[in-house]
Design a protein around this motif. Structure first.
Motif, PDB file in Angstrom:
ATOM      1  N   GLU A  89       0.718  -0.948   0.300  1.00  0.00           N
ATOM      2  CA  GLU A  89       0.065  -0.042  -0.115  1.00  0.00           C
ATOM      3  C   GLU A  89       0.904   1.342  -0.528  1.00  0.00           C
ATOM      4  OE1 GLU A  89      -2.921  -0.116   2.642  1.00  0.00           O
ATOM      5  OE2 GLU A  89      -2.945  -1.844   2.896  1.00  0.00           O
ATOM      6  N   PRO A  90       0.084   2.502  -0.403  1.00  0.00           N
ATOM      7  CA  PRO A  90       1.273   3.445  -0.337  1.00  0.00           C
ATOM      8  C   PRO A  90       1.447   3.424   1.115  1.00  0.00           C
ATOM      9  CG  PRO A  90      -0.853   4.392  -1.566  1.00  0.00           C
ATOM     10  CD  PRO A  90      -0.921   2.488  -0.683  1.00  0.00           C
ATOM     11  N   LEU A  91       1.552   3.533   2.177  1.00  0.00           N
ATOM     12  CA  LEU A  91       2.431   3.780   3.235  1.00  0.00           C
ATOM     13  C   LEU A  91       2.784   2.572   3.988  1.00  0.00           C
ATOM     14  CD1 LEU A  91       0.211   6.728   4.971  1.00  0.00           C
ATOM     15  CD2 LEU A  91       2.893   6.653   3.370  1.00  0.00           C
ATOM     16  N   VAL A  92       2.929   1.174   3.431  1.00  0.00           N
ATOM     17  CA  VAL A  92       2.616  -0.051   3.744  1.00  0.00           C
ATOM     18  C   VAL A  92       4.107  -0.862   2.932  1.00  0.00           C
ATOM     19  CG1 VAL A  92       2.281  -2.209   4.341  1.00  0.00           C
ATOM     20  CG2 VAL A  92       0.446  -0.421   4.491  1.00  0.00           C
ATOM     21  N   MET A  93       5.375  -1.764   3.627  1.00  0.00           N
ATOM     22  CA  MET A  93       6.373  -1.933   3.040  1.00  0.00           C
ATOM     23  C   MET A  93       6.565  -2.889   3.701  1.00  0.00           C
ATOM     24  SD  MET A  93       9.012   1.938   3.042  1.00  0.00           S
ATOM     25  CE  MET A  93      10.431   0.407   2.406  1.00  0.00           C
ATOM     26  N   GLU A  94       6.731  -4.265   3.008  1.00  0.00           N
ATOM     27  CA  GLU A  94       6.893  -5.328   3.037  1.00  0.00           C
ATOM     28  C   GLU A  94       7.546  -6.097   3.000  1.00  0.00           C
ATOM     29  OE1 GLU A  94       3.701  -8.157   3.121  1.00  0.00           O
ATOM     30  OE2 GLU A  94       4.364  -9.331   1.626  1.00  0.00           O
ATOM     31  N   PHE A  95       8.532  -6.533   3.736  1.00  0.00           N
ATOM     32  CA  PHE A  95       9.907  -7.224   3.714  1.00  0.00           C
ATOM     33  C   PHE A  95      10.192  -8.453   3.520  1.00  0.00           C
ATOM     34  CE2 PHE A  95       9.811  -2.915   4.604  1.00  0.00           C
ATOM     35  CZ  PHE A  95      11.687  -2.229   3.580  1.00  0.00           C
ATOM     36  N   LYS A  96      10.191  -9.378   2.850  1.00  0.00           N
ATOM     37  CA  LYS A  96      10.392 -10.928   2.990  1.00  0.00           C
ATOM     38  C   LYS A  96      12.267 -10.806   3.374  1.00  0.00           C
ATOM     39  CE  LYS A  96       7.087 -12.404   1.727  1.00  0.00           C
ATOM     40  NZ  LYS A  96       5.882 -13.284   1.997  1.00  0.00           N
ATOM     41  N   LEU A  97      12.357 -12.018   4.297  1.00  0.00           N
ATOM     42  CA  LEU A  97      13.807 -11.992   5.282  1.00  0.00           C
ATOM     43  C   LEU A  97      15.271 -12.397   4.730  1.00  0.00           C
ATOM     44  CD1 LEU A  97      12.958 -10.843   9.077  1.00  0.00           C
ATOM     45  CD2 LEU A  97      12.930  -9.201   7.168  1.00  0.00           C
ATOM     46  N   ARG A  98      15.816 -12.191   5.199  1.00  0.00           N
ATOM     47  CA  ARG A  98      17.220 -14.048   4.641  1.00  0.00           C
ATOM     48  C   ARG A  98      17.182 -14.871   5.350  1.00  0.00           C
ATOM     49  NH1 ARG A  98      20.064 -12.754   0.482  1.00  0.00           N
ATOM     50  NH2 ARG A  98      20.232 -10.784   0.580  1.00  0.00           N
ATOM     51  N   GLU A  99      16.942 -15.935   5.609  1.00  0.00           N
ATOM     52  CA  GLU A  99      17.463 -16.927   6.749  1.00  0.00           C
ATOM     53  C   GLU A  99      18.384 -17.249   6.097  1.00  0.00           C
ATOM     54  OE1 GLU A  99      13.978 -20.105   5.807  1.00  0.00           O
ATOM     55  OE2 GLU A  99      12.688 -18.892   5.324  1.00  0.00           O
ATOM     56  N   GLY A 100      18.621 -17.825   7.198  1.00  0.00           N
ATOM     57  CA  GLY A 100      20.181 -18.005   8.059  1.00  0.00           C
ATOM     58  C   GLY A 100      21.013 -17.574   7.929  1.00  0.00           C
ATOM     59  N   VAL A 101      20.941 -16.224   9.207  1.00  0.00           N
ATOM     60  CA  VAL A 101      21.449 -15.178   9.167  1.00  0.00           C
ATOM     61  C   VAL A 101      22.238 -15.540  10.219  1.00  0.00           C
ATOM     62  CG1 VAL A 101      21.929 -12.952   9.359  1.00  0.00           C
ATOM     63  CG2 VAL A 101      21.052 -13.970   7.118  1.00  0.00           C
ATOM     64  N   LYS A 102      23.095 -15.659  11.381  1.00  0.00           N
ATOM     65  CA  LYS A 102      23.447 -15.598  12.074  1.00  0.00           C
ATOM     66  C   LYS A 102      24.559 -13.813  12.864  1.00  0.00           C
ATOM     67  CE  LYS A 102      23.184 -20.220  13.129  1.00  0.00           C
ATOM     68  NZ  LYS A 102      22.219 -20.811  14.014  1.00  0.00           N
ATOM     69  N   PHE A 103      23.742 -14.061  14.121  1.00  0.00           N
ATOM     70  CA  PHE A 103      24.353 -13.171  15.260  1.00  0.00           C
ATOM     71  C   PHE A 103      25.684 -13.438  15.131  1.00  0.00           C
ATOM     72  CE2 PHE A 103      19.782 -10.989  14.934  1.00  0.00           C
ATOM     73  CZ  PHE A 103      20.366  -9.459  14.371  1.00  0.00           C
ATOM     74  N   HIS A 104      26.313 -12.708  15.712  1.00  0.00           N
ATOM     75  CA  HIS A 104      27.335 -12.731  16.691  1.00  0.00           C
ATOM     76  C   HIS A 104      27.166 -13.791  17.041  1.00  0.00           C
ATOM     77  CE1 HIS A 104      28.944  -8.793  14.112  1.00  0.00           C
ATOM     78  NE2 HIS A 104      29.141  -9.962  13.080  1.00  0.00           N
ATOM     79  N   ASN A 105      26.619 -13.729  18.499  1.00  0.00           N
ATOM     80  CA  ASN A 105      26.369 -14.371  19.239  1.00  0.00           C
ATOM     81  C   ASN A 105      25.780 -15.289  19.362  1.00  0.00           C
ATOM     82  OD1 ASN A 105      23.812 -14.110  18.917  1.00  0.00           O
ATOM     83  ND2 ASN A 105      23.341 -12.613  21.238  1.00  0.00           N
ATOM     84  N   GLY A 106      25.438 -16.120  18.231  1.00  0.00           N
ATOM     85  CA  GLY A 106      25.073 -16.949  17.633  1.00  0.00           C
ATOM     86  C   GLY A 106      23.636 -17.875  17.424  1.00  0.00           C
ATOM     87  N   ALA A 107      22.835 -16.577  17.782  1.00  0.00           N
ATOM     88  CA  ALA A 107      21.013 -16.198  18.038  1.00  0.00           C
ATOM     89  C   ALA A 107      20.948 -16.523  16.209  1.00  0.00           C
ATOM     90  CB  ALA A 107      20.935 -15.181  18.330  1.00  0.00           C
ATOM     91  N   ASP A 108      20.020 -17.136  15.689  1.00  0.00           N
ATOM     92  CA  ASP A 108      19.750 -17.162  14.684  1.00  0.00           C
ATOM     93  C   ASP A 108      18.623 -15.577  14.796  1.00  0.00           C
ATOM     94  OD1 ASP A 108      20.071 -19.413  13.703  1.00  0.00           O
ATOM     95  OD2 ASP A 108      18.774 -19.948  14.744  1.00  0.00           O
TER      96      ASP A 108
END
Length: 508
Positions: A89-108
């Motif tokens: 919608e004009p004021l709604v953005m939808e994002f498909k997120l990347r799977e398999g990404v890790k934080f530096h502390n090991g969290a997904d």
């Protein structure tokens, strides 16, 4: 004989340089795969949402990622933590997120991290330093583990710019429990480097994050370790660079850069900040000569901007013809160019009724006096007496907004963002700094600032820029530049947003 503090500093600096030359270049950085960096100013605590200075933000962009990433070579917004996005919608953005990404502390990495981060930093109590970064976000919804929607509170053309690294994503469990204090004490991101130790404001050690997602825009980092130190004394930085104890320094004054370039690599690169003289047709009850288009055009023809740029701008600076930086999206370059032509300027002034010239005040702020004096000297040659009034920036802007002065010489950095939205509307969009108040300009800029279609934005910015130039509402001067000092062994590419991308650097 009593030595002054200044004399002692010069002698110590000279001694340090002499010692460095005697020691020779050790190039220890390449030998142990460590990029040794120095800043003169202390980096701020590493919560991106509360940092103002480039030093801290450079470190943060190595540690954290945003949903998107901007390629400054092409102007494209690339996938980062988000694989794709769309306006549903004009004021709604939808994002498909990347799977398999890790934080530096090991969290997904999941949608929870996006929702928690934005929920917290948009809360006024959090204290995000620049409201413009987040005040366009109304709410964030989790659709599923790898889909989120951002509901915008208003149209904002800079949304993608903000989402491209200015709004990094933090791990939700850690961030929710520890807040800003925790993230500065233990910075945890998904970026290409992880922080392994810090003495805040003094020393930071980063190591390449081996689990960085290979499809990421910052993938491919080749240098294993980065050590960043705060070294306030520039002579010490120069000495360490020449001795091989440092590999990267920046913001070297032009006179020092010319002395260093025979010993080390010196690169001069343009940045987003530009110098300009703003004209105010509405000032002084619109009775100033500046109210006439022909006079404004004549003044630009009268100033030898090429010579001024060469003398004061630095090797990486260029004369500008537009009221924005060529590196910014929407900054149309196919515009009228006002060449240096004092004879033409005199004729135009005569045709406008000022054959004998006139006297005019110009306030200048955040610009060196010699540059303002050079402008005044050129105008004097065509009969215009420029009264120079140096002010602090806040005082100068106050007089400008009160319509008390016909010309204001200063600079603008656009927050380092490569989009014309962050400069044009501020001065020509109908706000407090707009002493033109042209409804057509404001309409074009409003359309460009709020459209989600980049072609529509570019078309409207183009019309606005051409009109500003044709009417000579501004006298653009030059873009600023930064001098970098590099080890002979280092390959490094600077960018106009002044964010060092060390993940792109490599050893020769």
């Amino acid at each position: 004989m009593t030595l002054t503090t200044t004399t002692m500093a010069r002698l110590l600096g000279a001694s340090a340089l002499a010692l460095s030359l005697a020691a020779g270049a050790a190039h220890a950085g390449k030998a142990d795969d460590t990029l040794n960096v120095a800043f003169a100013a202390e980096p701020e605590p590493l919560d991106s949402y509360k940092i103002a200075g480039r030093q801290g933000l450079i470190l943060a962009r190595h540690i954290y990622d945003g949903l998107l990433y901007k390629d400054l070579n092409t102007g494209e917004f690339l996938p980062a933590l988000a694989e794709s996005y769309e306006y549903v919608e004009p004021l709604v953005m939808e994002f498909k997120l990347r799977e398999g990404v890790k934080f530096h502390n090991g969290a997904d990495f999941t949608a929870d991290d996006v929702v928690t981060t934005f929920d917290m930093v948009t809360d006024p109590e959090y204290g995000t330093r620049y409201a413009i970064y987040v005040d366009w976000i109304d709410s964030v919804e989790k659709i599923d583990d790898y889909t989120v929607r951002i509901n915008m509170s208003k149209p904002f053309a800079g949304a993608l710019e903000m989402l491209a690294d200015a709004l990094p994503i933090y791990p939700h469990e850690f961030f929710a429990e520890n807040g800003s204090e925790g993230i500065t004490r233990t910075p945890i991101g998904t970026g290409p480097y992880k922080l392994v130790s810090q003495e805040p404001g003094v020393r930071y050690e980063l190591e390449k994050f081996e689990d960085y997602y290979p499809e990421g825009p910052k993938a491919g980092a080749s240098i294993g370790k980065i050590v960043v130190r705060t070294i306030p004394e520039l002579n010490t930085q120069y000495a360490e660079l020449m001795s091989g104890n440092l590999d990267w320094i920046w913001r070297i004054p032009p006179d020092q850069a010319s002395r260093l370039e025979s010993r080390v690599q010196v690169i001069s690169a343009p940045i987003m900040r530009i110098a300009y003289v703003g004209f105010a047709p509405l000032a002084l009850d619109a009775e100033s000569p500046i109210a006439k288009q022909e006079v404004r055009q004549a003044l630009i023809h009268a100033v030898n901007r090429e010579a001024i740029t060469k003398a004061f701008g630095g090797a990486g600076s260029e004369v500008l013809n537009t009221p924005c930086n060529p590196a910014q999206f929407g900054c149309e370059q196919d515009v009228t160019a006002y060449e240096y032509d004092p004879e033409k300027a005199r004729q135009m002034l005569a045709d406008a009724g000022y054959a004998d010239g006139f006297e005019m005040e110009m306030v200048f702020a955040a610009m060196p006096r010699p540059v303002a004096e050079a402008v005044a000297a050129d105008l004097a040659k065509v009969g215009v007496t420029l009264i120079l009034n140096e002010q602090q920036y806040a005082a100068g802007v106050g007089q400008w907004r009160a319509k008390e002065l016909p010309a204001f010489f200063s600079n603008w950095g656009s927050y380092g963002i490569g989009d014309a939205a962050f400069i044009l509307s501020n001065f020509f969009g109908g706000g407090a700094d707009d002493l033109i108040q042209d409804p057509q300009l404001a309409e074009w800029l409003t359309t460009a600032d709020t459209a989600s279609d980049r072609e529509v934005r570019a078309e409207n910015y183009s019309m606005a820029v051409k009109e500003i130039v044709d009417q000579a509402y501004w006298m653009p001067m030059y873009n600023f530049n930064v001098n970098y000092g590099l080890s002979p062994d280092l390959s490094f590419t600077p960018y106009p947003d002044e964010f060092a991308r060390w993940w792109e650097a490599s050893w020769k």
